[in-house]
Design a protein around this motif. Structure first.
Motif, short mmCIF file in Angstrom:
data_model
loop_
_atom_site.label_atom_id
_atom_site.label_comp_id
_atom_site.label_asym_id
_atom_site.label_seq_id
_atom_site.Cartn_x
_atom_site.Cartn_y
_atom_site.Cartn_z
N SER A 135 36.45 91.81 107.60
CA SER A 135 37.15 91.14 106.51
C SER A 135 38.52 90.60 106.90
CB SER A 135 37.30 92.09 105.32
OG SER A 135 38.07 93.22 105.67
N LEU A 136 39.08 91.06 108.01
CA LEU A 136 40.39 90.62 108.45
C LEU A 136 40.33 89.48 109.46
CD1 LEU A 136 42.26 94.03 108.86
CD2 LEU A 136 42.23 92.49 106.89
N HIS A 137 39.14 89.09 109.88
CA HIS A 137 38.98 88.07 110.90
C HIS A 137 38.60 86.72 110.31
CE1 HIS A 137 38.96 91.49 113.61
NE2 HIS A 137 38.99 90.66 114.64
N THR A 138 39.18 85.69 110.87
CA THR A 138 38.67 84.34 110.65
C THR A 138 37.36 84.20 111.41
OG1 THR A 138 40.83 83.33 110.28
CG2 THR A 138 39.06 81.89 111.06
N MET A 139 36.35 83.68 110.74
CA MET A 139 35.05 83.48 111.36
C MET A 139 34.77 81.99 111.49
SD MET A 139 34.07 86.54 111.94
CE MET A 139 32.43 86.09 112.56
N GLY A 140 34.19 81.62 112.61
CA GLY A 140 33.91 80.22 112.85
C GLY A 140 32.53 79.99 113.43
N TRP A 141 32.06 78.76 113.26
CA TRP A 141 30.84 78.29 113.91
C TRP A 141 31.20 77.14 114.85
CZ3 TRP A 141 26.19 80.62 113.78
CH2 TRP A 141 25.93 81.52 112.73
N SER A 151 35.01 76.83 109.86
CA SER A 151 35.61 78.15 109.88
C SER A 151 35.90 78.60 108.46
CB SER A 151 36.89 78.18 110.71
OG SER A 151 37.92 77.41 110.11
N ILE A 152 36.01 79.90 108.31
CA ILE A 152 36.40 80.49 107.03
C ILE A 152 37.35 81.64 107.32
CG2 ILE A 152 34.31 81.92 106.96
CD1 ILE A 152 34.46 81.62 103.86
N GLY A 153 38.51 81.61 106.69
CA GLY A 153 39.53 82.60 106.93
C GLY A 153 39.31 83.87 106.14
N TRP A 154 40.13 84.84 106.43
CA TRP A 154 40.03 86.11 105.71
C TRP A 154 40.31 85.93 104.23
CZ3 TRP A 154 44.27 87.76 103.01
CH2 TRP A 154 45.50 87.18 103.36
N ASN A 155 41.09 84.88 103.89
CA ASN A 155 41.43 84.60 102.51
C ASN A 155 40.48 83.61 101.85
OD1 ASN A 155 42.18 82.35 103.92
ND2 ASN A 155 44.22 82.19 103.02
N GLY A 156 39.43 83.22 102.56
CA GLY A 156 38.43 82.32 102.00
C GLY A 156 38.64 80.85 102.26
N GLY A 157 39.75 80.48 102.87
CA GLY A 157 39.99 79.08 103.17
C GLY A 157 39.01 78.56 104.21
N THR A 158 38.52 77.33 104.01
CA THR A 158 37.52 76.77 104.89
C THR A 158 38.01 75.49 105.55
OG1 THR A 158 36.47 75.56 103.06
CG2 THR A 158 35.60 77.74 103.59
N ILE A 204 30.13 76.76 104.99
CA ILE A 204 30.33 78.07 105.59
C ILE A 204 30.70 79.06 104.50
CG2 ILE A 204 32.77 77.64 106.14
CD1 ILE A 204 32.34 79.33 108.69
N SER A 205 30.18 80.27 104.60
CA SER A 205 30.49 81.31 103.63
C SER A 205 30.46 82.66 104.33
CB SER A 205 29.51 81.28 102.45
OG SER A 205 28.18 81.51 102.88
N ARG A 206 30.96 83.67 103.66
CA ARG A 206 30.95 85.00 104.24
C ARG A 206 30.67 86.04 103.17
NH1 ARG A 206 36.50 85.56 107.10
NH2 ARG A 206 35.74 87.69 107.53
N ASP A 207 30.05 87.12 103.58
CA ASP A 207 29.78 88.26 102.73
C ASP A 207 30.37 89.46 103.43
OD1 ASP A 207 28.82 90.40 101.25
OD2 ASP A 207 26.85 89.51 100.92
N ASN A 208 31.57 89.85 103.02
CA ASN A 208 32.26 90.93 103.71
C ASN A 208 31.56 92.28 103.56
OD1 ASN A 208 34.23 89.20 104.65
ND2 ASN A 208 35.67 89.65 102.99
N ALA A 209 30.84 92.46 102.46
CA ALA A 209 30.09 93.70 102.27
C ALA A 209 28.97 93.85 103.28
CB ALA A 209 29.54 93.78 100.85
N LYS A 210 28.48 92.73 103.79
CA LYS A 210 27.40 92.74 104.78
C LYS A 210 27.89 92.40 106.18
CE LYS A 210 23.80 91.49 101.46
NZ LYS A 210 22.74 90.51 101.12
N ASN A 211 29.18 92.20 106.34
CA ASN A 211 29.75 91.81 107.64
C ASN A 211 29.02 90.60 108.22
OD1 ASN A 211 31.52 93.94 107.38
ND2 ASN A 211 30.84 95.04 109.19
N THR A 212 28.77 89.63 107.38
CA THR A 212 27.95 88.49 107.78
C THR A 212 28.61 87.18 107.38
OG1 THR A 212 25.92 89.79 107.58
CG2 THR A 212 25.69 87.40 107.60
N ARG A 257 40.78 87.15 115.79
CA ARG A 257 41.39 88.37 115.27
C ARG A 257 42.68 88.08 114.53
NH1 ARG A 257 42.61 91.15 121.14
NH2 ARG A 257 43.99 89.49 121.98
N PRO A 258 43.11 89.02 113.70
CA PRO A 258 44.33 88.80 112.92
C PRO A 258 45.51 88.45 113.80
CG PRO A 258 43.18 90.73 112.10
CD PRO A 258 42.46 90.30 113.36
N SER A 259 46.25 87.44 113.40
CA SER A 259 47.44 86.95 114.09
C SER A 259 47.12 86.30 115.43
CB SER A 259 48.46 88.07 114.30
OG SER A 259 48.88 88.61 113.07
#
Length: 118
Positions: free
Chosen positions: A30-36, A50-57, A69-77, A99-101
């Motif tokens: 949940s603290l990581h920006t995720m990207g494709w 990409s989608i940030g920890w705060n939901g920004g895309t 792009i979307s994320r489900d933090n409960a599923k780490n996906t 990773r953060p920062s």
């Protein structure tokens, strides 16, 4: 260790849709920006979305209004829904995490092949 399991890549016809999934472990997701990212043979790897920890895309221009792009933090996906696929979308798609920062994407998945036929 950080691990990603990517699924969903297939052979599809132009105009079709796919959803890629990337299940992460070994990090506080949940603290990581995720990207494709994607890479076609003979071409440089390119950023897709990409989608940030705060939901920004953020999206590359070539996929705007087609990919989501979307994320489900409960599923780490993290997901990438791809609509109106074009042959130029053919590539190996990689899931990555920043990773953060951090400035660079430090963790990468194994990739999943997306092939779009004419």
């Amino acid at each position: 260790q950080v691990q990603f399991v990517e699924t969903g890549g297939e052979l599809v016809q132009a105009g079709g849709s796919l959803r890629l999934s990337c299940a992460a472990s070994g990090l506080i997701f949940s603290l990581h920006t995720m990207g494709w990212f994607r890479q076609a043979p003979g071409k440089e790897r390119e950023f897709v979305a990409s989608i940030g920890w705060n939901g920004g895309t953020l999206y590359v221009d070539s996929v705007k209004d087609r990919f989501t792009i979307s994320r489900d933090n409960a599923k780490n996906t993290v997901y990438l829904r791809m609509n109106s696929l074009k042959p130029e979308d053919t590539a190996v798609y990689y899931c990555a995490a920043r990773r953060p920062s951090g400035q660079d994407y430090m963790y990468w998945g194994q990739g999943t092949q997306v092939t779009v036929s004419s």
